[in-house]
Design a protein around this motif. Structure first.
Motif, PDB file in Angstrom:
ATOM      1  N   LEU A 104      -1.721 -47.366   1.037  1.00 42.39           N
ATOM      2  CA  LEU A 104      -2.851 -48.081   0.135  1.00 42.39           C
ATOM      3  C   LEU A 104      -2.780 -49.655   0.696  1.00 42.39           C
ATOM      4  O   LEU A 104      -3.487 -50.406   0.798  1.00 42.39           O
ATOM      5  CB  LEU A 104      -2.998 -47.767  -1.212  1.00 42.39           C
ATOM      6  N   GLU A 105      -1.451 -50.077   0.440  1.00 47.68           N
ATOM      7  CA  GLU A 105      -1.069 -51.434   0.781  1.00 47.68           C
ATOM      8  C   GLU A 105      -1.444 -51.787   2.059  1.00 47.68           C
ATOM      9  O   GLU A 105      -1.951 -52.801   2.476  1.00 47.68           O
ATOM     10  CB  GLU A 105       0.512 -51.892   0.776  1.00 47.68           C
ATOM     11  N   ARG A 106      -1.225 -51.046   3.188  1.00 51.37           N
ATOM     12  CA  ARG A 106      -1.726 -51.243   4.722  1.00 51.37           C
ATOM     13  C   ARG A 106      -3.099 -51.386   4.770  1.00 51.37           C
ATOM     14  O   ARG A 106      -3.519 -51.999   5.508  1.00 51.37           O
ATOM     15  CB  ARG A 106      -0.981 -50.052   5.499  1.00 51.37           C
ATOM     16  N   GLU A 107      -3.781 -50.485   3.850  1.00 50.33           N
ATOM     17  CA  GLU A 107      -5.195 -50.693   3.998  1.00 50.33           C
ATOM     18  C   GLU A 107      -6.194 -51.555   3.100  1.00 50.33           C
ATOM     19  O   GLU A 107      -7.158 -51.577   3.241  1.00 50.33           O
ATOM     20  CB  GLU A 107      -5.802 -49.115   3.562  1.00 50.33           C
ATOM     21  N   GLY A 108      -5.258 -52.461   2.464  1.00 45.32           N
ATOM     22  CA  GLY A 108      -5.727 -53.635   1.902  1.00 45.32           C
ATOM     23  C   GLY A 108      -5.923 -53.512   0.421  1.00 45.32           C
ATOM     24  O   GLY A 108      -6.435 -54.515  -0.221  1.00 45.32           O
ATOM     25  N   PHE A 109      -5.297 -52.719  -0.276  1.00 47.43           N
ATOM     26  CA  PHE A 109      -5.469 -52.592  -1.717  1.00 47.43           C
ATOM     27  C   PHE A 109      -4.595 -53.583  -2.101  1.00 47.43           C
ATOM     28  O   PHE A 109      -3.445 -53.679  -1.698  1.00 47.43           O
ATOM     29  CB  PHE A 109      -4.980 -51.027  -2.137  1.00 47.43           C
ATOM     30  N   THR A 110      -4.975 -54.247  -3.472  1.00 49.81           N
ATOM     31  CA  THR A 110      -3.974 -55.157  -3.973  1.00 49.81           C
ATOM     32  C   THR A 110      -3.380 -54.919  -5.080  1.00 49.81           C
ATOM     33  O   THR A 110      -2.309 -55.921  -5.337  1.00 49.81           O
ATOM     34  CB  THR A 110      -5.305 -56.287  -4.308  1.00 49.81           C
ATOM     35  N   LYS A 111      -3.556 -53.827  -5.903  1.00 48.69           N
ATOM     36  CA  LYS A 111      -3.091 -53.642  -7.287  1.00 48.69           C
ATOM     37  C   LYS A 111      -2.683 -52.523  -7.166  1.00 48.69           C
ATOM     38  O   LYS A 111      -3.574 -51.384  -7.578  1.00 48.69           O
ATOM     39  CB  LYS A 111      -3.737 -54.070  -8.367  1.00 48.69           C
ATOM     40  N   ILE A 112      -1.652 -51.868  -6.783  1.00 47.97           N
ATOM     41  CA  ILE A 112      -1.009 -50.302  -6.709  1.00 47.97           C
ATOM     42  C   ILE A 112       0.117 -50.167  -7.823  1.00 47.97           C
ATOM     43  O   ILE A 112       0.837 -50.688  -7.605  1.00 47.97           O
ATOM     44  CB  ILE A 112      -0.492 -49.893  -5.374  1.00 47.97           C
ATOM     45  N   PHE A 113      -0.093 -48.927  -8.429  1.00 44.17           N
ATOM     46  CA  PHE A 113       0.806 -48.677  -9.626  1.00 44.17           C
ATOM     47  C   PHE A 113       1.226 -47.177  -9.077  1.00 44.17           C
ATOM     48  O   PHE A 113       0.324 -46.263  -8.894  1.00 44.17           O
ATOM     49  CB  PHE A 113       0.059 -48.780 -10.581  1.00 44.17           C
ATOM     50  N   ASP A 114       2.823 -47.143  -8.937  1.00 42.81           N
ATOM     51  CA  ASP A 114       3.280 -45.838  -8.621  1.00 42.81           C
ATOM     52  C   ASP A 114       4.032 -45.347  -9.652  1.00 42.81           C
ATOM     53  O   ASP A 114       4.971 -45.586  -9.946  1.00 42.81           O
ATOM     54  CB  ASP A 114       3.908 -46.057  -7.217  1.00 42.81           C
ATOM     55  N   TYR A 115       3.367 -44.137 -10.309  1.00 42.26           N
ATOM     56  CA  TYR A 115       3.981 -43.454 -11.257  1.00 42.26           C
ATOM     57  C   TYR A 115       5.419 -42.667 -10.550  1.00 42.26           C
ATOM     58  O   TYR A 115       5.202 -41.527  -9.944  1.00 42.26           O
ATOM     59  CB  TYR A 115       3.055 -42.588 -12.110  1.00 42.26           C
ATOM     60  N   SER A 116       6.466 -43.306 -10.996  1.00 40.38           N
ATOM     61  CA  SER A 116       7.501 -42.806  -9.909  1.00 40.38           C
ATOM     62  C   SER A 116       8.160 -41.337 -10.652  1.00 40.38           C
ATOM     63  O   SER A 116       8.848 -40.844  -9.793  1.00 40.38           O
ATOM     64  CB  SER A 116       8.681 -43.714  -9.953  1.00 40.38           C
ATOM     65  N   GLY A 117       7.744 -41.174 -11.668  1.00 41.98           N
ATOM     66  CA  GLY A 117       8.295 -39.848 -12.338  1.00 41.98           C
ATOM     67  C   GLY A 117       7.528 -38.643 -12.030  1.00 41.98           C
ATOM     68  O   GLY A 117       7.837 -37.547 -11.902  1.00 41.98           O
ATOM     69  N   GLY A 118       6.064 -39.009 -11.645  1.00 40.18           N
ATOM     70  CA  GLY A 118       5.182 -37.929 -11.083  1.00 40.18           C
ATOM     71  C   GLY A 118       4.866 -37.045 -12.230  1.00 40.18           C
ATOM     72  O   GLY A 118       5.304 -37.081 -13.414  1.00 40.18           O
ATOM     73  N   TYR A 119       4.417 -35.806 -11.955  1.00 37.45           N
ATOM     74  CA  TYR A 119       3.668 -34.891 -12.865  1.00 37.45           C
ATOM     75  C   TYR A 119       4.671 -34.291 -13.497  1.00 37.45           C
ATOM     76  O   TYR A 119       4.528 -33.911 -14.787  1.00 37.45           O
ATOM     77  CB  TYR A 119       2.665 -33.997 -12.244  1.00 37.45           C
ATOM     78  N   MET A 120       5.720 -34.016 -12.758  1.00 40.02           N
ATOM     79  CA  MET A 120       6.910 -33.394 -13.552  1.00 40.02           C
ATOM     80  C   MET A 120       7.300 -34.062 -14.494  1.00 40.02           C
ATOM     81  O   MET A 120       7.679 -33.464 -15.728  1.00 40.02           O
ATOM     82  CB  MET A 120       8.286 -32.876 -12.504  1.00 40.02           C
ATOM     83  N   ASP A 121       7.508 -35.254 -14.644  1.00 45.46           N
ATOM     84  CA  ASP A 121       8.015 -36.038 -15.823  1.00 45.46           C
ATOM     85  C   ASP A 121       7.036 -36.159 -16.634  1.00 45.46           C
ATOM     86  O   ASP A 121       7.282 -35.807 -17.951  1.00 45.46           O
ATOM     87  CB  ASP A 121       8.169 -37.576 -15.161  1.00 45.46           C
ATOM     88  N   TRP A 122       5.572 -36.310 -16.355  1.00 40.89           N
ATOM     89  CA  TRP A 122       4.592 -36.129 -17.269  1.00 40.89           C
ATOM     90  C   TRP A 122       4.597 -34.913 -17.889  1.00 40.89           C
ATOM     91  O   TRP A 122       4.595 -35.034 -19.160  1.00 40.89           O
ATOM     92  CB  TRP A 122       3.182 -36.292 -16.580  1.00 40.89           C
ATOM     93  N   ALA A 123       4.674 -33.805 -17.607  1.00 38.78           N
ATOM     94  CA  ALA A 123       4.687 -32.587 -18.066  1.00 38.78           C
ATOM     95  C   ALA A 123       5.978 -32.281 -19.091  1.00 38.78           C
ATOM     96  O   ALA A 123       5.684 -31.676 -20.113  1.00 38.78           O
ATOM     97  CB  ALA A 123       4.616 -31.310 -16.875  1.00 38.78           C
ATOM     98  N   ARG A 124       6.987 -32.861 -18.804  1.00 37.51           N
ATOM     99  CA  ARG A 124       8.131 -32.847 -19.593  1.00 37.51           C
ATOM    100  C   ARG A 124       8.059 -33.628 -20.766  1.00 37.51           C
ATOM    101  O   ARG A 124       8.708 -33.322 -21.804  1.00 37.51           O
ATOM    102  CB  ARG A 124       9.579 -33.499 -18.592  1.00 37.51           C
TER     103      ARG A 124
END
Length: 126
Positions: A104-124
């Motif tokens: 996304l950064e390479r494609e020109g997006f300016t505000k990217i938020f990466d949920y580093s824990g992912g769905y596994m963290d979410w579900a837990r």
């Protein structure tokens, strides 16, 4: 011998520093609390980059599923998003979303938020 140690030290330093957080001016790592506060129930661009099978087994809020493993369609799908508005990404544990964030950064997006824990963290943590 001293030159060998200098080269070894330089290589070691480069290896360690490359393993450090790859956060940039446009990519920010976020956690469960941030997702709960800034995403859930809000009108945001939330993208699940897992496979459709993973997505169908459970996903976060109103996330759309853009399967990162299908590179061509993934690029087409992300280009339907607003590049100037925040985009929140997640996968299972954080590896694929980190890779997707770089795309996304390479494609020109300016505000990217990466949920580093992912769905596994979410579900837990529900």
């Amino acid at each position: 011998m001293r030159n060998i140690w200098m080269v070894f030290s330089l290589v070691l330093f480069m290896g360690v520093s490359s393993c450090q957080s790859q956060e940039s001016a446009t990519i920010t790592k976020v956690d469960n609390a941030t997702i709960k506060q800034d995403v859930i129930g809000k009108n945001v661009q939330l993208v699940d980059v897992r496979t459709p099978e993973e997505y169908n087994s459970g996903h976060i809020d109103d996330a759309v599923n853009f399967d990162l493993s299908r590179q061509k369609s993934f690029l087409e799908q992300i280009n339907t998003l607003d590049k100037d508005k925040p985009v929140y990404l997640y996968c299972a544990v954080g590896s694929r979303s980190a890779y997707a964030a770089k795309i996304l950064e390479r494609e020109g997006f300016t505000k990217i938020f990466d949920y580093s824990g992912g769905y596994m963290d979410w579900a837990r943590n529900q």
